[in-house]
Scaffold this motif. Structure first.
Motif, PDB file in Angstrom:
ATOM      1  N   GLU A 259       7.363  13.457  -0.256  1.00 50.60           N
ATOM      2  CA  GLU A 259       8.324  14.295  -0.997  1.00 50.60           C
ATOM      3  C   GLU A 259       7.821  14.638  -2.395  1.00 50.60           C
ATOM      4  O   GLU A 259       7.858  15.804  -2.810  1.00 50.60           O
ATOM      5  CB  GLU A 259       9.684  13.584  -1.113  1.00 50.60           C
ATOM      6  CG  GLU A 259      10.377  13.338   0.206  1.00 50.60           C
ATOM      7  CD  GLU A 259       9.919  12.037   0.853  1.00 50.60           C
ATOM      8  OE1 GLU A 259       9.159  11.287   0.182  1.00 50.60           O
ATOM      9  OE2 GLU A 259      10.294  11.780   2.005  1.00 50.60           O
TER      10      GLU A 259
ATOM     11  N   LYS B 271      14.585  14.307  -2.046  1.00 47.38           N
ATOM     12  CA  LYS B 271      14.110  13.959  -0.709  1.00 47.38           C
ATOM     13  C   LYS B 271      14.835  14.769   0.358  1.00 47.38           C
ATOM     14  O   LYS B 271      14.218  15.310   1.282  1.00 47.38           O
ATOM     15  CB  LYS B 271      14.325  12.457  -0.483  1.00 47.38           C
ATOM     16  CG  LYS B 271      13.698  11.915   0.772  1.00 47.38           C
ATOM     17  CD  LYS B 271      13.867  10.406   0.832  1.00 47.38           C
ATOM     18  CE  LYS B 271      13.236   9.842   2.099  1.00 47.38           C
ATOM     19  NZ  LYS B 271      13.406   8.375   2.177  1.00 47.38           N
ATOM     20  N   SER B 272      16.156  14.908   0.220  1.00 45.44           N
ATOM     21  CA  SER B 272      16.929  15.682   1.200  1.00 45.44           C
ATOM     22  C   SER B 272      16.570  17.159   1.151  1.00 45.44           C
ATOM     23  O   SER B 272      16.448  17.820   2.189  1.00 45.44           O
ATOM     24  CB  SER B 272      18.422  15.483   0.948  1.00 45.44           C
ATOM     25  OG  SER B 272      18.779  16.010  -0.316  1.00 45.44           O
ATOM     26  N   ARG B 273      16.374  17.703  -0.057  1.00 46.83           N
ATOM     27  CA  ARG B 273      16.041  19.125  -0.190  1.00 46.83           C
ATOM     28  C   ARG B 273      14.648  19.411   0.387  1.00 46.83           C
ATOM     29  O   ARG B 273      14.437  20.437   1.045  1.00 46.83           O
ATOM     30  CB  ARG B 273      16.071  19.571  -1.653  1.00 46.83           C
ATOM     31  CG  ARG B 273      17.404  19.414  -2.338  1.00 46.83           C
ATOM     32  CD  ARG B 273      18.540  20.029  -1.574  1.00 46.83           C
ATOM     33  NE  ARG B 273      18.438  21.472  -1.470  1.00 46.83           N
ATOM     34  CZ  ARG B 273      19.147  22.216  -0.639  1.00 46.83           C
ATOM     35  NH1 ARG B 273      20.002  21.632   0.195  1.00 46.83           N
ATOM     36  NH2 ARG B 273      19.013  23.514  -0.615  1.00 46.83           N
TER      37      ARG B 273
ATOM     38  N   THR C 178       6.419  17.802   3.841  1.00 49.80           N
ATOM     39  CA  THR C 178       6.875  16.450   3.501  1.00 49.80           C
ATOM     40  C   THR C 178       6.280  15.415   4.437  1.00 49.80           C
ATOM     41  O   THR C 178       5.911  14.312   4.012  1.00 49.80           O
ATOM     42  CB  THR C 178       8.410  16.402   3.567  1.00 49.80           C
ATOM     43  OG1 THR C 178       8.946  17.434   2.728  1.00 49.80           O
ATOM     44  CG2 THR C 178       8.933  15.067   3.097  1.00 49.80           C
TER      45      THR C 178
ATOM     46  N   ASP D  71      16.864  10.819  -4.283  1.00 50.36           N
ATOM     47  CA  ASP D  71      17.502  11.029  -2.978  1.00 50.36           C
ATOM     48  C   ASP D  71      17.818  12.503  -2.752  1.00 50.36           C
ATOM     49  O   ASP D  71      17.633  13.030  -1.639  1.00 50.36           O
ATOM     50  CB  ASP D  71      18.782  10.191  -2.873  1.00 50.36           C
ATOM     51  CG  ASP D  71      18.494   8.703  -2.843  1.00 50.36           C
ATOM     52  OD1 ASP D  71      17.365   8.338  -2.464  1.00 50.36           O
ATOM     53  OD2 ASP D  71      19.384   7.921  -3.219  1.00 50.36           O
ATOM     54  N   TYR D  72      18.291  13.173  -3.805  1.00 52.46           N
ATOM     55  CA  TYR D  72      18.581  14.610  -3.703  1.00 52.46           C
ATOM     56  C   TYR D  72      17.306  15.403  -3.407  1.00 52.46           C
ATOM     57  O   TYR D  72      17.285  16.281  -2.519  1.00 52.46           O
ATOM     58  CB  TYR D  72      19.220  15.092  -5.001  1.00 52.46           C
ATOM     59  CG  TYR D  72      19.204  16.582  -5.189  1.00 52.46           C
ATOM     60  CD1 TYR D  72      20.074  17.412  -4.486  1.00 52.46           C
ATOM     61  CD2 TYR D  72      18.313  17.178  -6.074  1.00 52.46           C
ATOM     62  CE1 TYR D  72      20.052  18.787  -4.654  1.00 52.46           C
ATOM     63  CE2 TYR D  72      18.283  18.542  -6.257  1.00 52.46           C
ATOM     64  CZ  TYR D  72      19.148  19.345  -5.538  1.00 52.46           C
ATOM     65  OH  TYR D  72      19.123  20.698  -5.706  1.00 52.46           O
TER      66      TYR D  72
ATOM     67  N   PRO E  47       9.845  20.650   5.741  1.00 50.24           N
ATOM     68  CA  PRO E  47       9.721  19.389   6.496  1.00 50.24           C
ATOM     69  C   PRO E  47       8.282  19.054   6.891  1.00 50.24           C
ATOM     70  O   PRO E  47       7.883  17.889   6.864  1.00 50.24           O
ATOM     71  CB  PRO E  47      10.603  19.633   7.727  1.00 50.24           C
ATOM     72  CG  PRO E  47      10.667  21.116   7.869  1.00 50.24           C
ATOM     73  CD  PRO E  47      10.590  21.670   6.491  1.00 50.24           C
TER      74      PRO E  47
ATOM     75  N   ASN F  63      13.093  17.702   2.779  1.00 52.07           N
ATOM     76  CA  ASN F  63      13.155  17.610   4.240  1.00 52.07           C
ATOM     77  C   ASN F  63      13.819  18.831   4.864  1.00 52.07           C
ATOM     78  O   ASN F  63      13.559  19.161   6.022  1.00 52.07           O
ATOM     79  CB  ASN F  63      13.911  16.345   4.651  1.00 52.07           C
ATOM     80  CG  ASN F  63      13.084  15.096   4.445  1.00 52.07           C
ATOM     81  OD1 ASN F  63      11.883  15.101   4.690  1.00 52.07           O
ATOM     82  ND2 ASN F  63      13.699  14.034   3.966  1.00 52.07           N
ATOM     83  N   THR F  64      14.679  19.506   4.100  1.00 48.63           N
ATOM     84  CA  THR F  64      15.353  20.706   4.601  1.00 48.63           C
ATOM     85  C   THR F  64      14.472  21.945   4.476  1.00 48.63           C
ATOM     86  O   THR F  64      14.380  22.757   5.405  1.00 48.63           O
ATOM     87  CB  THR F  64      16.666  20.927   3.844  1.00 48.63           C
ATOM     88  OG1 THR F  64      17.463  19.747   3.953  1.00 48.63           O
ATOM     89  CG2 THR F  64      17.425  22.112   4.405  1.00 48.63           C
TER      90      THR F  64
END
Length: 563
Positions: free
Chosen positions: A290, A274-276, A285, A271-272, A282, A278-279
């Protein structure tokens, strides 16, 4: 003319005493050989000292970007009124001229003058010794390096590289631990490994059950579906496993706790990541996902380094061993590397994977550059390119169907066998070719020469139009002759019928004697015809049995061999 010089302690402003010396650039360095000669050329007008290290750091970072700091602007306004200013950076001079309206000069003479000032700096500035300037320069360089590392554009890439590396290590450790649980607990309950295939569910079931005897009374509804639960309870009753002690079960349960804790941590890490992703990337991704995007960044070192690579390199990134092995053995080079695990390539058929990987690598290279160097932090470009690639994939998948259904673009090609047909109609433009029966005639040929040689066939195919006309005329004559023969046969039949009926050629009735004479003549004529036919048959047989003519060369060879 004034000269601006930047030091680790502050900004110094020097007044040029003898400007005529600037015309002689080659001799300008000799004038700064000693401190006394240097004081004759320049003299210190003002000095602006930095208050602390942070002030020096902020001023230095702005100077690197060719921008004057607030303290420098105040300093120049106070001491540069109506004078020209010599600076070491032309961009800084342009910025000062725009903001402060001060004329700035930058040329080779100024650079040589600043080089001389730097060599005699401690002598020209009173109160600034070499023992004080050296630690100031060292401290400023260290703080500047820390600032650059702290605000590096690649700092977030290192987090992604470390996270994807840890994720791969966790997968390996989880697989090792889960297989160890299966082997260890398999001695006690071997049937459970075939019933439950998932490693996490297996570890949860072992932790809850402990001894297989407890399976009949436990409720596995939170872990397993009803069908699997019933199968586990049935297998626990008839299991062939050995008995284990409570101490063994305690150690097995602790290992199960390790597997479950690692799986939970892996989910959090994913999850971490994936968020990084997308930031930071993007568009990348959106195209490849990811995990594949993070692996590409980790393999390239950073997002900036990856943005420098062309699409062909991105396509085979991760397959370097296969590439160099193919180049060494002169075999086909690989079509994909890490990008093979992208969902778009997984959807394609095996024969289309190469084309889709090439297209995806080209779009991925554009997405990486957009993420690394672009200003808009959205994934619109990645989504648009993904839609285009999906459309291309559908086009490739339906290409065979489109050809058979006639939906392909372009005009249809007319085949060779359709060249004599009219468009839209079944009629023929040229007349149909007829079969020539005269070419099959074998009259007058011997049995041994029935098969024609290649040369004769070539000659027959090269007949002229005149020969063809002659052949057609001969055919007409033959046809007329056949008609005459048919009419003669009909007349003979009529005569026979009349003779049998006792009627003469003139239609008068015949006597008995005349009838007998007529029959004898007919019999004699028939015997003569049969004899003639027998003679012809004998001649034909004799011609067929006769040996083929021997050439003169063969005769000579036979004679020489007999001699």
């Amino acid at each position: 003319m004034l000269v601006l010089h930047e030091t680790a302690a502050g900004f110094a402003l020097f007044k040029v005493i003898d400007e005529s010396k600037l015309s002689q650039i080659e001799d300008l360095g000799k004038e700064f050989a000693t401190a006394d000669s240097a004081r004759k050329i320049v003299s210190l007008k003002a000095f602006n000292k930095f208050e602390n290290t942070s002030d020096a750091l902020s001023a230095t970072t702005l100077l690197i970007e060719s921008k004057p700091s607030k303290g420098l602007r105040k300093f120049l306004k106070a001491h540069c009124q109506g004078d020209t200013l010599a600076v070491a950076d032309s961009k800084l001079g342009n910025a000062i001229k725009e903001k402060l309206k001060i004329d700035c000069i930058h040329n080779n003479a100024v650079m040589e003058l600043l080089r001389g000032v730097r060599s005699q700096l401690t002598e020209l500035i009173s109160g600034l010794g070499a023992q004080d300037l050296a630690p100031m320069s060292l401290g400023l360089s260290h703080s500047l390096s820390r600032y650059k590392l702290k605000f590096s554009a690649d700092k977030v890439d290192t987090m992604i590289v470390q996270a994807i590396g840890l994720l791969d290590d966790l997968d390996k450790e989880l697989n090792t631990y889960a297989m160890r649980v299966r082997e260890w607990y398999g001695w006690h309950f071997p049937e459970l490994a075939k019933i439950i295939q998932d490693n996490i569910l297996y570890a949860k079931s072992v932790k809850l059950m402990g001894n297989r005897v407890n399976a009949a009374t436990l409720d596995f509804s939170e872990i397993l579906p009803e069908e699997v639960e019933a199968e586990v309870k049935e297998a626990s009753v008839i299991s062939m496993g050995t008995e284990v002690s409570d101490l063994d079960l305690i150690n097995i349960k602790e290992l199960c706790d390790q597997v479950l804790s690692l799986s939970e941590y892996r989910a959090q890490l994913y999850d971490y990541l994936k968020s990084r992703m997308n930031t930071i990337a993007p568009n990348l991704t959106a195209l490849v996902g990811e995990l594949v995007g993070a692996r590409l960044i980790a393999h390239g070192g950073s997002l900036i380094n990856l943005a420098k690579q062309p699409g062909s390199t991105v396509q085979i990134l991760g397959a370097e061993k296969a590439l160099f092995r193919a180049l060494k053995t002169k075999h086909a080079t690989p079509k994909y590397g890490l990008i093979y695990h992208a969902s778009l390539i997984g959807q394609a058929a095996p024969k289309h994977k190469g084309k889709i990987s090439r297209s995806l690598a080209a779009k991925t290279a554009l997405a990486i550059r957009c993420d690394a160097l672009g200003d808009t932090p959205d994934n619109t470009m990645g989504l648009e390119n993904r839609a285009k690639l999906e459309a291309r994939l559908r086009n490739l998948e339906g290409k065979e169907l489109g050809r058979s259904a006639g939906s392909t673009k372009g005009k249809p090609q007319i085949e060779v066998y359709d060249k004599d047909h009219k468009k839209g109609a079944g009629a023929l433009i040229t007349p149909a070719k007829t079969y020539n029966p005269a070419a099959d005639s074998i009259l007058g040929k011997k049995n041994g020469n029935l098969m024609m040689s290649i040369e004769n066939e070539a000659e027959e195919t090269k007949k002229t139009k005149k020969d063809k006309k002659k052949d057609s005329a001969v055919e007409d004559d033959v046809a007329n002759g056949n008609e005459d023969e048919k009419s003669a046969k009909k007349e003979k039949k009529k005569k026979k019928q009349k003779a049998e009926n006792g009627v003469d050629e003139n239609g008068e009735e015949m006597t008995k004697k005349e009838k007998k004479k007529k029959k004898k003549k007919q019999a004699e004529n028939e015997d003569d015809v049969e004899a003639g036919e027998n003679e012809k048959k004998k001649k034909r047989k004799h011609a067929d049995d006769s040996p083929e003519p021997v050439s003169e060369k063969k005769k000579k060879k036979k004679k020489s061999s007999n001699e």
